[in-house]
Write a protein that holds these residues in place. Structure first.
Motif, PDB file in Angstrom:
ATOM      1  N   ASN A 117       0.826  -1.205   0.000  1.00  0.00           N
ATOM      2  CA  ASN A 117       0.000   0.000   0.000  1.00  0.00           C
ATOM      3  C   ASN A 117       0.865   1.261   0.000  1.00  0.00           C
ATOM      4  N   GLN A 118       1.916   1.247   0.818  1.00  0.00           N
ATOM      5  CA  GLN A 118       2.804   2.410   0.903  1.00  0.00           C
ATOM      6  C   GLN A 118       3.579   2.623  -0.389  1.00  0.00           C
ATOM      7  N   GLY A 122       3.389   6.179  -1.760  1.00  0.00           N
ATOM      8  CA  GLY A 122       4.660   6.897  -1.840  1.00  0.00           C
ATOM      9  C   GLY A 122       4.944   7.465  -3.218  1.00  0.00           C
ATOM     10  N   ARG A 123       4.328   6.894  -4.243  1.00  0.00           N
ATOM     11  CA  ARG A 123       4.494   7.391  -5.609  1.00  0.00           C
ATOM     12  C   ARG A 123       3.391   8.361  -6.001  1.00  0.00           C
ATOM     13  N   GLY A 124       2.535   8.749  -5.026  1.00  0.00           N
ATOM     14  CA  GLY A 124       1.481   9.711  -5.308  1.00  0.00           C
ATOM     15  C   GLY A 124       0.303   9.118  -6.037  1.00  0.00           C
ATOM     16  N   MET A 125       0.132   7.824  -5.982  1.00  0.00           N
ATOM     17  CA  MET A 125      -0.960   7.177  -6.681  1.00  0.00           C
ATOM     18  C   MET A 125      -2.172   7.062  -5.768  1.00  0.00           C
ATOM     19  N   GLN A 126      -3.346   6.958  -6.383  1.00  0.00           N
ATOM     20  CA  GLN A 126      -4.597   6.839  -5.651  1.00  0.00           C
ATOM     21  C   GLN A 126      -5.125   5.407  -5.770  1.00  0.00           C
ATOM     22  N   PHE A 127      -5.403   4.792  -4.626  1.00  0.00           N
ATOM     23  CA  PHE A 127      -5.950   3.443  -4.626  1.00  0.00           C
ATOM     24  C   PHE A 127      -7.477   3.518  -4.733  1.00  0.00           C
ATOM     25  N   GLU A 128      -8.017   2.905  -5.736  1.00  0.00           N
ATOM     26  CA  GLU A 128      -9.469   2.762  -5.857  1.00  0.00           C
ATOM     27  C   GLU A 128      -9.926   1.415  -5.303  1.00  0.00           C
ATOM     28  N   LEU A 129      -9.003   0.443  -5.263  1.00  0.00           N
ATOM     29  CA  LEU A 129      -9.338  -0.867  -4.712  1.00  0.00           C
ATOM     30  C   LEU A 129      -8.070  -1.503  -4.155  1.00  0.00           C
ATOM     31  N   PHE A 130      -8.187  -2.002  -2.948  1.00  0.00           N
ATOM     32  CA  PHE A 130      -7.106  -2.790  -2.338  1.00  0.00           C
ATOM     33  C   PHE A 130      -7.788  -3.853  -1.488  1.00  0.00           C
ATOM     34  N   LYS A 131      -8.001  -5.018  -2.073  1.00  0.00           N
ATOM     35  CA  LYS A 131      -8.824  -6.040  -1.438  1.00  0.00           C
ATOM     36  C   LYS A 131      -8.108  -7.387  -1.415  1.00  0.00           C
ATOM     37  N   PRO A 132      -7.561  -7.784  -0.265  1.00  0.00           N
ATOM     38  CA  PRO A 132      -6.970  -9.128  -0.151  1.00  0.00           C
ATOM     39  C   PRO A 132      -8.041 -10.197  -0.354  1.00  0.00           C
ATOM     40  N   GLY A 133      -7.675 -11.256  -1.097  1.00  0.00           N
ATOM     41  CA  GLY A 133      -8.602 -12.339  -1.370  1.00  0.00           C
ATOM     42  C   GLY A 133      -8.429 -13.508  -0.413  1.00  0.00           C
ATOM     43  N   GLN A 134      -8.928 -14.653  -0.838  1.00  0.00           N
ATOM     44  CA  GLN A 134      -8.869 -15.850  -0.016  1.00  0.00           C
ATOM     45  C   GLN A 134      -7.488 -16.492  -0.130  1.00  0.00           C
ATOM     46  N   VAL A 135      -6.930 -16.875   1.006  1.00  0.00           N
ATOM     47  CA  VAL A 135      -5.618 -17.534   1.015  1.00  0.00           C
ATOM     48  C   VAL A 135      -5.729 -18.913   0.361  1.00  0.00           C
ATOM     49  N   VAL A 136      -4.789 -19.216  -0.527  1.00  0.00           N
ATOM     50  CA  VAL A 136      -4.733 -20.525  -1.185  1.00  0.00           C
ATOM     51  C   VAL A 136      -3.526 -21.273  -0.625  1.00  0.00           C
ATOM     52  N   VAL A 150      -5.245   1.117  -9.043  1.00  0.00           N
ATOM     53  CA  VAL A 150      -4.588   2.378  -8.695  1.00  0.00           C
ATOM     54  C   VAL A 150      -4.524   3.265  -9.926  1.00  0.00           C
ATOM     55  N   THR A 151      -4.602   4.563  -9.689  1.00  0.00           N
ATOM     56  CA  THR A 151      -4.494   5.526 -10.781  1.00  0.00           C
ATOM     57  C   THR A 151      -3.281   6.405 -10.560  1.00  0.00           C
ATOM     58  N   GLY A 152      -2.662   6.791 -11.664  1.00  0.00           N
ATOM     59  CA  GLY A 152      -1.488   7.650 -11.605  1.00  0.00           C
ATOM     60  C   GLY A 152      -0.973   7.925 -13.001  1.00  0.00           C
ATOM     61  N   LYS A 185      -5.427  10.165 -16.469  1.00  0.00           N
ATOM     62  CA  LYS A 185      -4.359   9.354 -15.890  1.00  0.00           C
ATOM     63  C   LYS A 185      -4.564   7.880 -16.252  1.00  0.00           C
ATOM     64  N   LEU A 186      -3.583   7.071 -15.885  1.00  0.00           N
ATOM     65  CA  LEU A 186      -3.658   5.644 -16.167  1.00  0.00           C
ATOM     66  C   LEU A 186      -4.265   4.904 -14.994  1.00  0.00           C
ATOM     67  N   LEU A 187      -5.080   3.888 -15.299  1.00  0.00           N
ATOM     68  CA  LEU A 187      -5.686   3.043 -14.275  1.00  0.00           C
ATOM     69  C   LEU A 187      -5.071   1.647 -14.399  1.00  0.00           C
ATOM     70  N   LEU A 188      -4.386   1.226 -13.332  1.00  0.00           N
ATOM     71  CA  LEU A 188      -3.785  -0.104 -13.302  1.00  0.00           C
ATOM     72  C   LEU A 188      -4.689  -1.037 -12.510  1.00  0.00           C
ATOM     73  N   ASP A 189      -5.187  -2.040 -13.202  1.00  0.00           N
ATOM     74  CA  ASP A 189      -6.034  -3.058 -12.574  1.00  0.00           C
ATOM     75  C   ASP A 189      -5.236  -4.368 -12.607  1.00  0.00           C
TER      76      ASP A 189
END
Length: 220
Positions: A117-118, A122-136, A150-152, A185-189
């Motif tokens: 997350n940091q 730290g790069r000035g990006m905006q998180f639109e989603l940060f969702k941990p999934g199910q552990v495998v 994230v967008t940036g 800006k760019l959206l990284l999914d």
């Protein structure tokens, strides 16, 4: 000088009238023939009753000797390469230890999620989603997928992916999709995957589960 016919007749004559006569009183030719027959019978009996078995034992002994020689050569070769094998084992052990250090423990996962997350913040990006999934859970490690959006700017996205790759713990970016956001800006999914090693309790539980599954399969 007697002819060949006379010699044959004389030879045959020595075998006539032998019934009831002691062998010691036979002519020389029948005695020699009888002695030769006895010798052949003795040799044949010795072959079947003794020598054939001895030869088979000898052949088995030779085969065993060959196997032992090959095994001895293999041991000698291993002894010669022992020092090299020890060094290789040490190198592999060091490599495994290094890789294990890159896998966080169960207790360190929260800190790793914070590092990811940091890296974006730290790069000035905006998180639109940060969702941990199910552990495998795998054989010796566990895999945690994290859905992120994230967008940036172009440079921020590039720097963020580089920071993720350079984290001290192993994190991979998968299913990456880059598109243009509304503000230009760019959206990284992507799906970030991090890995951790299983602790002693988890390994014991996994071994028990495999053993129970094996027992159930055997009962069928």
């Amino acid at each position: 000088m007697p002819t060949l016919k006379e010699r044959l007749d004389s030879f045959k004559a020595q075998f006539s009238g032998l019934r009831g006569v002691h062998p010691g009183q036979w002519p020389i030719v029948p005695q020699l023939a009888c002695a030769l027959g006895v010798l052949v019978a003795i040799v044949a009996a010795g072959w079947f009753l003794y020598w054939s078995g001895q030869l088979e034992d000898l052949e088995r002994g030779e085969q065993e000797e060959t196997k032992l020689k090959e095994a001895y050569k293999g041991k000698i070769q291993q002894a010669i390469n022992l020092e090299g094998l020890r060094k290789q084992k040490e190198q592999v052990s060091q490599y495994v230890a290094t890789m294990e250090k890159q896998l966080p423990s169960k207790a360190e996962m929260d800190a790793l999620l914070s590092d990811i997350n940091q890296a974006g913040i730290g790069r000035g990006m905006q998180f639109e989603l940060f969702k941990p999934g199910q552990v495998v859970v795998k054989e010796y490690y566990a895999e945690l997928p994290i859905n992120i959006k994230v967008t940036g700017s172009y440079h921020e996205v590039a720097a963020f992916t580089s920071d993720i790759a350079n984290l001290p713990r192993i994190v991979t970016l998968n299913n990456m999709n880059i598109s243009t956001a509304k503000d230009g800006k760019l959206l990284l999914d992507a799906v970030a995957k991090t890995f951790r090693y299983l602790d002693a309790e988890e390994l014991a539980a996994r071994r028990k589960a495999k053993a129970d599954a094996g027992k159930k399969g055997g009962k069928k």
